[in-house]
Design a protein around this motif. Structure first.
Motif, mmCIF file in Angstrom:
data_model
loop_
_atom_site.group_PDB
_atom_site.id
_atom_site.type_symbol
_atom_site.label_atom_id
_atom_site.label_comp_id
_atom_site.label_asym_id
_atom_site.label_seq_id
_atom_site.Cartn_x
_atom_site.Cartn_y
_atom_site.Cartn_z
ATOM 1 N N VAL A 180 0.824 -1.211 0.000
ATOM 2 C CA VAL A 180 0.000 0.000 0.000
ATOM 3 C C VAL A 180 0.856 1.258 0.000
ATOM 4 O O VAL A 180 0.371 2.346 0.291
ATOM 5 C CB VAL A 180 -0.961 0.027 1.221
ATOM 6 N N TRP A 181 2.153 1.122 -0.346
ATOM 7 C CA TRP A 181 3.046 2.290 -0.319
ATOM 8 C C TRP A 181 2.553 3.391 -1.241
ATOM 9 O O TRP A 181 2.609 4.572 -0.897
ATOM 10 C CB TRP A 181 4.472 1.871 -0.717
ATOM 11 N N TRP A 182 2.028 3.003 -2.416
ATOM 12 C CA TRP A 182 1.559 4.006 -3.379
ATOM 13 C C TRP A 182 0.331 4.726 -2.838
ATOM 14 O O TRP A 182 0.150 5.939 -3.052
ATOM 15 C CB TRP A 182 1.237 3.339 -4.718
ATOM 16 N N LEU A 183 -0.517 3.989 -2.109
ATOM 17 C CA LEU A 183 -1.706 4.601 -1.523
ATOM 18 C C LEU A 183 -1.305 5.585 -0.430
ATOM 19 O O LEU A 183 -1.926 6.640 -0.270
ATOM 20 C CB LEU A 183 -2.615 3.501 -0.951
ATOM 21 N N SER A 184 -0.230 5.251 0.301
ATOM 22 C CA SER A 184 0.266 6.158 1.346
ATOM 23 C C SER A 184 0.807 7.456 0.759
ATOM 24 O O SER A 184 0.585 8.529 1.305
ATOM 25 C CB SER A 184 1.375 5.467 2.151
ATOM 26 N N ILE A 185 1.519 7.343 -0.364
ATOM 27 C CA ILE A 185 2.075 8.542 -0.998
ATOM 28 C C ILE A 185 0.956 9.456 -1.499
ATOM 29 O O ILE A 185 0.981 10.677 -1.292
ATOM 30 C CB ILE A 185 3.024 8.149 -2.143
ATOM 31 N N VAL A 186 -0.064 8.860 -2.136
ATOM 32 C CA VAL A 186 -1.218 9.644 -2.599
ATOM 33 C C VAL A 186 -1.911 10.299 -1.410
ATOM 34 O O VAL A 186 -2.264 11.485 -1.442
ATOM 35 C CB VAL A 186 -2.211 8.747 -3.376
ATOM 36 N N ALA A 187 -2.106 9.520 -0.338
ATOM 37 C CA ALA A 187 -2.777 10.048 0.852
ATOM 38 C C ALA A 187 -1.980 11.166 1.500
ATOM 39 O O ALA A 187 -2.546 12.155 1.979
ATOM 40 C CB ALA A 187 -3.016 8.915 1.849
ATOM 41 N N ALA A 188 -0.642 11.019 1.541
ATOM 42 C CA ALA A 188 0.203 12.066 2.126
ATOM 43 C C ALA A 188 0.081 13.370 1.333
ATOM 44 O O ALA A 188 0.006 14.460 1.909
ATOM 45 C CB ALA A 188 1.660 11.608 2.158
ATOM 46 N N ILE A 189 0.049 13.252 0.002
ATOM 47 C CA ILE A 189 -0.125 14.444 -0.847
ATOM 48 C C ILE A 189 -1.471 15.106 -0.560
ATOM 49 O O ILE A 189 -1.588 16.331 -0.464
ATOM 50 C CB ILE A 189 0.001 14.061 -2.340
ATOM 51 N N MET A 190 -2.511 14.281 -0.426
ATOM 52 C CA MET A 190 -3.848 14.806 -0.137
ATOM 53 C C MET A 190 -3.891 15.513 1.218
ATOM 54 O O MET A 190 -4.552 16.542 1.381
ATOM 55 C CB MET A 190 -4.869 13.659 -0.142
ATOM 56 N N SER A 191 -3.167 14.955 2.213
ATOM 57 C CA SER A 191 -3.181 15.565 3.545
ATOM 58 C C SER A 191 -2.558 16.958 3.504
ATOM 59 O O SER A 191 -3.059 17.891 4.147
ATOM 60 C CB SER A 191 -2.444 14.671 4.548
ATOM 61 N N PHE A 192 -1.477 17.104 2.750
ATOM 62 C CA PHE A 192 -0.871 18.424 2.596
ATOM 63 C C PHE A 192 -1.807 19.362 1.835
ATOM 64 O O PHE A 192 -1.848 20.565 2.104
ATOM 65 C CB PHE A 192 0.462 18.318 1.865
ATOM 66 N N THR A 193 -2.562 18.805 0.897
ATOM 67 C CA THR A 193 -3.480 19.622 0.099
ATOM 68 C C THR A 193 -4.543 20.257 0.965
ATOM 69 O O THR A 193 -4.728 21.485 0.970
ATOM 70 C CB THR A 193 -4.141 18.770 -0.999
ATOM 71 N N TYR A 194 -5.282 19.424 1.739
ATOM 72 C CA TYR A 194 -6.379 20.013 2.512
ATOM 73 C C TYR A 194 -5.878 20.820 3.713
ATOM 74 O O TYR A 194 -6.522 21.791 4.114
ATOM 75 C CB TYR A 194 -7.411 18.964 2.925
ATOM 76 N N SER A 195 -4.713 20.434 4.261
ATOM 77 C CA SER A 195 -4.145 21.237 5.355
ATOM 78 C C SER A 195 -3.750 22.620 4.839
ATOM 79 O O SER A 195 -3.966 23.636 5.518
ATOM 80 C CB SER A 195 -2.927 20.538 5.950
ATOM 81 N N SER A 196 -3.188 22.657 3.634
ATOM 82 C CA SER A 196 -2.779 23.940 3.034
ATOM 83 C C SER A 196 -3.988 24.808 2.716
ATOM 84 O O SER A 196 -3.965 26.029 2.925
ATOM 85 C CB SER A 196 -1.961 23.683 1.759
ATOM 86 N N VAL A 197 -5.063 24.174 2.213
ATOM 87 C CA VAL A 197 -6.283 24.931 1.924
ATOM 88 C C VAL A 197 -6.853 25.519 3.207
ATOM 89 O O VAL A 197 -7.223 26.705 3.270
ATOM 90 C CB VAL A 197 -7.331 24.030 1.231
ATOM 91 N N GLY A 198 -6.918 24.678 4.269
ATOM 92 C CA GLY A 198 -7.424 25.164 5.548
ATOM 93 C C GLY A 198 -6.588 26.305 6.094
ATOM 94 O O GLY A 198 -7.119 27.309 6.585
ATOM 95 N N LEU A 199 -5.272 26.162 5.980
ATOM 96 C CA LEU A 199 -4.365 27.217 6.443
ATOM 97 C C LEU A 199 -4.563 28.489 5.637
ATOM 98 O O LEU A 199 -4.628 29.600 6.199
ATOM 99 C CB LEU A 199 -2.924 26.734 6.332
ATOM 100 N N GLY A 200 -4.675 28.345 4.321
ATOM 101 C CA GLY A 200 -4.879 29.509 3.463
ATOM 102 C C GLY A 200 -6.175 30.245 3.770
ATOM 103 O O GLY A 200 -6.210 31.493 3.831
ATOM 104 N N LEU A 201 -7.247 29.496 4.004
ATOM 105 C CA LEU A 201 -8.528 30.118 4.337
ATOM 106 C C LEU A 201 -8.476 30.800 5.701
ATOM 107 O O LEU A 201 -9.087 31.856 5.901
ATOM 108 C CB LEU A 201 -9.639 29.060 4.310
#
Length: 513
Positions: free
Chosen positions: A216-237
């Motif tokens: 599931v390493w590839w799923l972890s990498i995708v998930a890690a990217i997504m976590s930075f995405t929504y955290s960054s959006v929340g921070l930006g807002l």
């Protein structure tokens, strides 16, 4: 005359065949091949063997510093980051960030101790422990094995429930933000969470059929990217909201008594409960020690696994702590006492609605991956135990090859299919029965923090390193453990109080938002 041979080669001189009995001359012309000894043969076999297998006979591990970091970030930056603004709001500008930093330091320290317990007796050449429970068994033994296993797997089960709730709330947030936009704020857009939980559960049934954790390493990498995405959006807002307000909201001591919230007016008693619950939410935000051994078991060597894992842990905890402080503190600065329990779904923001949709979609994708990162160790434990118990049962051990277009051949195991599907089904049903995001997060954080993150890593480290009782180091470690126990008890009491309050207005399977 001796016949021509490699031991005494003949030569022709003036037409006469002349035998050479001078062995020294022959050795100068051609070196005789030396027959390998039994020891050398064993070394050669081991050399060829190690190209495909590790020292425990298992297939060569391929994990690296980056894949380990991805696994940790996927596990750490989960739904817990969304409740940090609410947690900081309960504690205030002084205690909020300070408690968050302390949790980060404790997790970093105890995780480094735990990396040394992956191998028993020696951190480089000792016997490998494949799971957290196995490390406790080989190092501590006795009743502690069953206790640690029970706590660990119950906690993993609870995390799966919490992630199901969080994913459904984010999916509903996408629907509600679009509904709110279309109605120009006139429609309250109430809806049930049940259908969204079932949708998330269906996706997890499919992904849970991935056989092994290292796949599931590839799923972890995708998930890690997504976590930075929504955290960054929340921070930006958050930053945008602060700029709009032209001031930082909040106070040094946290939420004020008399503040009107969605749950009612905050009283003296409720302020205490909410502050205690905030500790549990922060503890949950750093919960990854329970799968650290499993992640470390995917790392290749050399260098020694604990060295790679330590670097991955330092990077991951540092990155997540910076994100946590920014998201939690900026969220509190933007909304003050009214900081929502879930930053992106508590409707602290309404516009831009399309950006909120992207962020909430990223949360759902991340939680799909995080669910697997946490649950794969539990799946592996159950299936290995059953395979040993019923080794001759075809339903448990037999695998059937199925050709999957574009993906190759899939090894179908009927027991794995039934067991994992049943697990996902049970977590989905319980999530539908108790859809209290903040309370569930607080309980999970409080229940798992002290025993799994602090007590067992410290106890195993003391046993492995043979630290003398009543020595300065032993006393320091025990003091840390006792302090964290008090924090866990306080957080558990606060979170349970929150559940009791929620149950007063709750109807099973009829919760709407």
């Amino acid at each position: 005359m001796l016949s021509r041979s490699r031991t005494l080669p003949s030569r022709i001189h003036h037409g006469i065949i002349e035998e050479r009995h001078d062995v020294k001359h022959y050795l100068q012309v051609e070196v005789q091949p030396k027959k390998p000894t039994e020891a050398e043969k064993a070394i050669n076999i081991l050399s060829n063997y190690s190209k495909c297998f590790d020292d425990d006979g298992r297939s060569k591990r391929t994990g690296t510093f980056w894949t380990a970091s991805a696994h940790i970030i996927t596990a750490v930056i989960g739904s817990g980051v969304l409740s940090l603004a609410w947690s900081v709001a309960q504690l205030g500008w002084i205690a909020g960030p300070l408690v968050m930093l302390l949790f980060a330091l404790v997790n970093l320290y105890t995780s480094n101790l735990l990396t040394l317990c992956y191998r028993t007796t020696d951190s480089v050449t000792g016997h490998r422990n494949y799971t957290y429970m196995e490390a406790v068994k080989n190092i501590l033994g006795g009743r502690k094995v069953k206790i640690s296993g029970l706590i660990q797997y119950f906690n993993l089960f609870g995390i799966a429930i919490g992630y199901t709730i969080a994913a459904s709330v984010s999916m509903m947030a996408i629907k509600r933000s679009n509904c709110y936009h279309k109605s120009h704020g006139e429609d309250p857009c109430h809806m049930s969470s049940n259908g969204y939980m079932i949708t998330f559960g269906t996706a997890e049934v499919i992904f849970s059929q991935i056989p092994d954790f290292d796949q599931v390493w590839w799923l972890s990498i995708v998930a890690a990217i997504m976590s930075f995405t929504y955290s960054s959006v929340g921070l930006g807002l958050d930053i945008g909201k602060v700029a709009e307000n032209r001031s930082f909201k909040g106070s040094l001591t946290g939420i004020s008594i008399g503040t009107v919230t969605q749950a009612g007016t905050v009283t003296d008693t409720q302020k205490i409960w909410r502050s205690m619950q905030a500790l549990g939410a922060m503890a949950f935000a750093y919960s990854f020690s329970i799968i650290l051994i499993e992640i470390q078991d995917t790392i290749k060597s050399p260098p020694a696994e604990f060295k790679t894992m330590r670097k991955a842990t330092v990077l991951s905890v540092a990155v997540t702590t910076v994100f946590y402080l920014l998201c939690g503190c900026m969220g509190y600065a933007a909304f003050g006492d009214n900081a929502p329990g879930n930053l992106l779904t508590g409707f602290g923001f309404y516009n831009p609605y399309w950006l909120l949709d992207i962020a909430n979609f990223a949360i759902v994708v991340h939680l799909v991956g995080a669910y697997q990162v946490f649950c794969q160790p539990l799946f592996a434990f159950v299936e290995k135990w059953c395979a040993r118990k019923w080794a001759k049962n075809g339903f448990v051990t037999s695998e059937y090859k199925i050709a999957v277009p574009f993906l190759g051949v899939y090894q179908l195991n009927l027991f794995r299919l039934v067991c994992r599907t049943g697990f996902v089904l049970s977590t989905t049903i319980i999530a539908m029965l108790m859809p209290f995001f903040n309370d569930v997060v607080g309980i999970l954080g409080a229940f798992g923090f002290w025993p799994l993150t602090v007590y067992f890593p410290i106890d195993m480290y003391i046993s492995q390193r043979k630290i003398p009782r009543w020595s300065n180091r032993w006393l320091g470690l025990q003091l840390l453990s006792f302090t964290c126990l008090i924090v866990s008890v306080v957080a558990a009491v606060g979170s349970m109080a929150g559940v009791v309050l929620d149950l007063k207005t709750y109807k099973p399977f009829k919760t709407s938002y």
